[in-house]
Design a protein around this motif. Structure first.
Motif, short mmCIF file in Angstrom:
data_model
loop_
_atom_site.label_atom_id
_atom_site.label_comp_id
_atom_site.label_asym_id
_atom_site.label_seq_id
_atom_site.Cartn_x
_atom_site.Cartn_y
_atom_site.Cartn_z
N ASP A 26 14.94 3.15 17.38
CA ASP A 26 15.21 1.81 17.87
C ASP A 26 15.02 1.78 19.37
O ASP A 26 15.80 2.36 20.12
CB ASP A 26 16.64 1.40 17.49
CG ASP A 26 16.95 -0.02 17.93
OD1 ASP A 26 16.00 -0.77 18.23
OD2 ASP A 26 18.13 -0.37 17.97
N LEU A 27 13.95 1.13 19.83
CA LEU A 27 13.64 1.08 21.24
C LEU A 27 14.20 -0.17 21.91
O LEU A 27 14.05 -0.35 23.11
CB LEU A 27 12.13 1.13 21.45
CG LEU A 27 11.45 2.38 20.92
CD1 LEU A 27 9.94 2.26 21.11
CD2 LEU A 27 11.96 3.62 21.63
N GLY A 28 14.83 -1.03 21.15
CA GLY A 28 15.36 -2.26 21.72
C GLY A 28 14.25 -3.27 21.93
O GLY A 28 13.11 -3.05 21.56
N PRO A 29 14.58 -4.39 22.53
CA PRO A 29 13.56 -5.42 22.72
C PRO A 29 12.50 -4.99 23.73
O PRO A 29 12.79 -4.29 24.69
CB PRO A 29 14.37 -6.61 23.26
CG PRO A 29 15.61 -6.02 23.81
CD PRO A 29 15.87 -4.76 23.05
N ILE A 30 11.28 -5.40 23.49
CA ILE A 30 10.18 -5.10 24.41
C ILE A 30 10.30 -6.04 25.60
O ILE A 30 10.39 -7.25 25.43
CB ILE A 30 8.82 -5.26 23.72
CG1 ILE A 30 8.69 -4.27 22.57
CG2 ILE A 30 7.68 -5.10 24.71
CD1 ILE A 30 7.47 -4.45 21.72
N LYS A 31 10.29 -5.47 26.79
CA LYS A 31 10.43 -6.27 27.99
C LYS A 31 9.05 -6.68 28.50
O LYS A 31 8.07 -5.97 28.35
CB LYS A 31 11.16 -5.48 29.07
CG LYS A 31 12.59 -5.17 28.69
CD LYS A 31 13.30 -4.44 29.80
CE LYS A 31 14.72 -4.15 29.38
NZ LYS A 31 15.47 -3.45 30.39
N ASP A 32 9.00 -7.85 29.14
CA ASP A 32 7.77 -8.31 29.75
C ASP A 32 7.40 -7.42 30.92
O ASP A 32 8.28 -6.94 31.65
CB ASP A 32 7.92 -9.74 30.27
CG ASP A 32 7.95 -10.77 29.14
OD1 ASP A 32 7.57 -10.42 28.01
OD2 ASP A 32 8.36 -11.91 29.41
N GLN A 57 -11.66 -10.52 42.76
CA GLN A 57 -10.61 -11.43 42.31
C GLN A 57 -9.88 -10.77 41.15
O GLN A 57 -10.48 -10.50 40.12
CB GLN A 57 -11.20 -12.77 41.86
CG GLN A 57 -10.17 -13.74 41.31
CD GLN A 57 -9.16 -14.17 42.36
OE1 GLN A 57 -9.54 -14.65 43.41
NE2 GLN A 57 -7.89 -13.97 42.08
N ILE A 58 -8.59 -10.47 41.34
CA ILE A 58 -7.85 -9.86 40.24
C ILE A 58 -7.19 -10.95 39.41
O ILE A 58 -6.92 -12.05 39.89
CB ILE A 58 -6.80 -8.83 40.73
CG1 ILE A 58 -5.76 -9.46 41.63
CG2 ILE A 58 -7.49 -7.66 41.40
CD1 ILE A 58 -4.60 -8.56 41.94
N ASN A 59 -6.97 -10.64 38.16
CA ASN A 59 -6.35 -11.56 37.21
C ASN A 59 -5.09 -10.91 36.68
O ASN A 59 -5.13 -9.80 36.15
CB ASN A 59 -7.32 -11.86 36.06
CG ASN A 59 -8.54 -12.59 36.56
OD1 ASN A 59 -8.46 -13.75 36.91
ND2 ASN A 59 -9.66 -11.89 36.64
N LEU A 60 -3.98 -11.61 36.84
CA LEU A 60 -2.68 -11.08 36.43
C LEU A 60 -2.33 -11.58 35.03
O LEU A 60 -2.69 -12.69 34.64
CB LEU A 60 -1.60 -11.53 37.39
CG LEU A 60 -1.77 -11.11 38.84
CD1 LEU A 60 -0.69 -11.76 39.70
CD2 LEU A 60 -1.72 -9.61 38.96
N ALA A 61 -1.60 -10.75 34.32
CA ALA A 61 -1.12 -11.11 32.99
C ALA A 61 0.27 -10.55 32.78
O ALA A 61 0.65 -9.56 33.39
CB ALA A 61 -2.06 -10.57 31.92
N VAL A 62 1.01 -11.22 31.93
CA VAL A 62 2.31 -10.72 31.49
C VAL A 62 2.14 -10.25 30.06
O VAL A 62 1.60 -10.97 29.22
CB VAL A 62 3.41 -11.81 31.57
CG1 VAL A 62 4.71 -11.31 30.98
CG2 VAL A 62 3.61 -12.25 33.01
N ASN A 63 2.53 -9.03 29.82
CA ASN A 63 2.47 -8.46 28.47
C ASN A 63 3.87 -8.20 27.97
O ASN A 63 4.75 -7.92 28.77
CB ASN A 63 1.65 -7.17 28.48
CG ASN A 63 0.18 -7.46 28.62
OD1 ASN A 63 -0.35 -8.26 27.88
ND2 ASN A 63 -0.46 -6.84 29.58
N PRO A 64 4.14 -8.26 26.69
CA PRO A 64 3.17 -8.47 25.62
C PRO A 64 2.69 -9.93 25.59
O PRO A 64 3.34 -10.81 26.11
CB PRO A 64 3.94 -8.11 24.37
CG PRO A 64 5.36 -8.33 24.71
CD PRO A 64 5.50 -8.08 26.17
N GLY A 65 1.54 -10.11 25.00
CA GLY A 65 0.99 -11.44 24.82
C GLY A 65 -0.18 -11.76 25.73
O GLY A 65 -0.86 -12.74 25.52
N ASN A 66 -0.40 -10.94 26.78
CA ASN A 66 -1.53 -11.14 27.68
C ASN A 66 -1.57 -12.56 28.25
O ASN A 66 -2.61 -13.19 28.34
CB ASN A 66 -2.84 -10.80 26.97
CG ASN A 66 -3.96 -10.49 27.95
OD1 ASN A 66 -3.72 -10.10 29.08
ND2 ASN A 66 -5.19 -10.67 27.50
#
Length: 117
Positions: A26-32, A57-66
Motif C-alpha cells: 500500500d503506497l497510499g495516494p499518488i501525489k501530483d 521553449q519548455i512545456n510543463l505538466a502535472v502528473n499523473p494525467g500529463n
C-alpha cells in the motif's frame, strides 16, 4: 495435485504468520508532481539540454494525467549560463550546467540545464 495444494497451503501459512497478507504494498495516494516534457534522463539526473543560440521553449505538466501547466516561476543558480523567461523559454548563454527550480502553485521541481555549443 495433493503436493501442489500442500505447497500452496505452506506458502499461505508462512505468509500469514509473517503478517504478509498481500503481495501489493500500500503506497497510499499518488501525489501530483511537476515535470518538464523536454527533460531527458542523462548521467542519473533529469536534464534539459539547451544549445547556445537556440532558445528552448519548455512545456510543463502535472502528473499523473500529463495535465498542461501554463503558469510557473523560474529561479536558477547560474544566471551567466542560462536565462529563463516567465513563459518557460530557456536561452543558453554559455557552456555549462545550471540548476533551475520551477514552481507552479504548491508544486516545485528542479532540473539540471545542460548548455552546450
Amino acid at each position: 495435485m495433493k503436493i501442489r495444494s500442500n505447497i500452496y497451503l505452506l506458502i499461505v501459512c508462512l505468509c500469514g504468520s509473517l503478517g504478509l497478507h498481500s503481495c501489493k504494498k500500500d503506497l497510499g495516494p499518488i501525489k501530483d508532481n511537476l515535470t518538464v516534457r523536454e527533460a531527458i534522463l542523462s548521467g542519473g539526473f533529469m536534464q534539459i539540454p539547451v544549445k547556445i543560440g537556440t532558445p528552448l521553449q519548455i512545456n510543463l505538466a502535472v502528473n499523473p494525467g500529463n495535465r498542461t501547466v501554463t503558469t510557473a516561476t523560474y529561479s536558477n543558480k547560474h544566471p551567466e549560463i542560462a536565462s529563463y523567461s516567465t513563459t518557460g523559454l530557456i536561452t543558453g548563454l554559455s557552456v555549462g550546467r545550471d540548476t533551475v527550480t520551477i514552481q507552479s502553485g504548491e508544486l516545485n521541481v528542479w532540473y539540471i540545464v545542460n548548455v552546450t555549443n
